[in-house]
Design an enzyme around this catalytic site. Structure first.
Site, mmCIF file in Angstrom:
data_model
loop_
_atom_site.group_PDB
_atom_site.id
_atom_site.type_symbol
_atom_site.label_atom_id
_atom_site.label_comp_id
_atom_site.label_asym_id
_atom_site.label_seq_id
_atom_site.Cartn_x
_atom_site.Cartn_y
_atom_site.Cartn_z
ATOM 1 N N HIS A 233 -1.709 44.331 74.261
ATOM 2 C CA HIS A 233 -2.288 42.817 74.346
ATOM 3 C C HIS A 233 -1.169 42.145 73.352
ATOM 4 O O HIS A 233 -0.520 40.919 74.120
ATOM 5 C CB HIS A 233 -3.395 41.958 73.464
ATOM 6 N N GLU A 234 -0.635 42.747 72.200
ATOM 7 C CA GLU A 234 0.544 41.837 71.797
ATOM 8 C C GLU A 234 1.614 41.852 72.145
ATOM 9 O O GLU A 234 2.832 40.844 71.879
ATOM 10 C CB GLU A 234 -0.190 42.008 70.010
ATOM 11 N N HIS B 195 1.828 39.299 74.353
ATOM 12 C CA HIS B 195 2.530 38.016 74.215
ATOM 13 C C HIS B 195 4.296 37.512 74.056
ATOM 14 O O HIS B 195 4.911 36.861 74.439
ATOM 15 C CB HIS B 195 1.598 37.602 72.678
HETATM 16 ZN ZN LIG Z 1 -4.213 37.110 72.121
#
Ligand SMILES: [Zn+2]
Length: 327
Positions: free
Chosen positions: A243-244, A247
């Site tokens: 997830h990170e 980003h």
């Molecule tokens: Zn996030």
């Protein structure tokens, strides 16, 4: 629309270990940590929004999957304009046959293990967890867990172990975080620096979005026990890392912007009014087409629930790579 910024008084001191343990234990019984636990990034220090959301809920018995990567509508507009500007800049700067955009990318990864001491509780996680995290990243981004294949693969180049109690836990937006990253970050824009440790405020992780000019804050911070085989119940299959890094490769949350507007700026992720937690099968919070993308890596569900990126997200990440991070 979208999460409202909640600018709160910045805590100047790091969180004492005992305080953090208390926060986590409070979270475990379903009480949201006090809003004062959140901090805002100082102006100009960090590309990331200063807002953290006080509306997050902690899943019973688990950690909240929350991070400071929520953006306001204005911040999204600015980021989208910057992406377009970065693309124009590249197009004008680079001409000729050598400028073909990359279609596949192997990202060098440097992992910094921030430790308070030599114990597991003090952050000393084994190399095996780190290797498994790299495997999870490669599987997730290859589409082998069920989603679209992306252009990205990951190659671990170094594990850097650092014992420094003043950086432990890693406090989001703190001067200690800045000091840590300034001291440790290595490589160019294409190098993924991952910082592992205990984190402030019960956070699972946070990341910087790409920028045209590299700065030392660039990178991804991940709760060490969220790595595959770690102790973070429901969040220990490595998807916080996935997830990170999403980003870091310019993806927004699937719930960015809520039900209206351009949402997460990706056309094939159905709009979603708010973050989904746990694994609410069939959730459908917007009247627009499609059920909520609860299995997407950019939502907030349990690791066991999320397993895919979409083709649109894969395309967005590659576009951003070629605009921002390609050499
Ligand atoms: Zn996030």
């Amino acid at each position: 629309m979208g999460p409202r910024p909640n600018l709160l008084t910045r805590r100047t001191a790091g969180v004492a270990t005992s305080t953090l343990a208390l926060l986590l234990s409070t979270a475990a019984v379903g009480v949201v940590p006090a809003a004062s636990a959140f901090s805002a990034a100082p102006a100009g220090v960090c590309a990331e929004p200063a807002d953290t959301h006080a509306d997050a809920r902690v899943a019973k018995g688990g950690h909240a999957k929350l991070d400071p990567n929520h953006l306001t509508a204005k911040q999204v507009r600015e980021r989208e304009a910057d992406l377009a500007a970065a693309q124009r800049e590249r197009a004008n700067f680079r001409t000729g046959p050598t400028v073909a955009p990359l279609a596949s990318v192997t990202i060098p990864v440097v992992v910094h293990v921030i430790q308070e001491n030599s114990t597991r509780a003090g952050g000393n996680i084994p190399d095996s967890l780190i290797n498994q995290q790299i495997t999870v990243l490669n599987q997730s981004y290859a589409g082998s867990t069920g989603g679209a294949a992306t252009a990205f693969a990951f190659q671990l180049t170094k594990i850097n172990r650092v014992t420094n109690p003043s950086w432990y836990p890693i406090v989001q937006g703190s001067s200690a975080e800045r000091s840590m990253k300034t001291s440790l970050r290595t490589g160019g824009k294409n190098t993924l620096n991952i910082y592992l440790g205990e984190l402030s405020d019960g956070l699972l992780g946070w990341a910087t979005f790409p920028k045209r000019k590299l700065d030392s804050m660039d990178g991804v911070v991940v709760l060490s026990e969220s790595l595959p085989g770690g102790t973070a119940t429901n969040y220990n299959q490595g998807d916080t890392g996935t997830h990170e890094v999403g980003h870091w490769l310019n993806l927004y949350h699937t719930f960015q912007g809520g039900c209206s507007g351009s949402g997460d700026s990706v056309s094939d992720t159905p709009a979603e009014a708010s973050p989904a937690y746990q694994c609410p099968t069939g959730r459908d919070t917007c009247s627009t087409a499609g059920k909520d993308p609860i299995t997407n890596f950019m939502d907030y569900t349990y690791d066991s629930c999320m397993y895919q990126f979409t083709a649109g997200q894969a395309s967005r990440m590659l576009t951003a790579w070629n605009a921002y991070r390609a050499a």
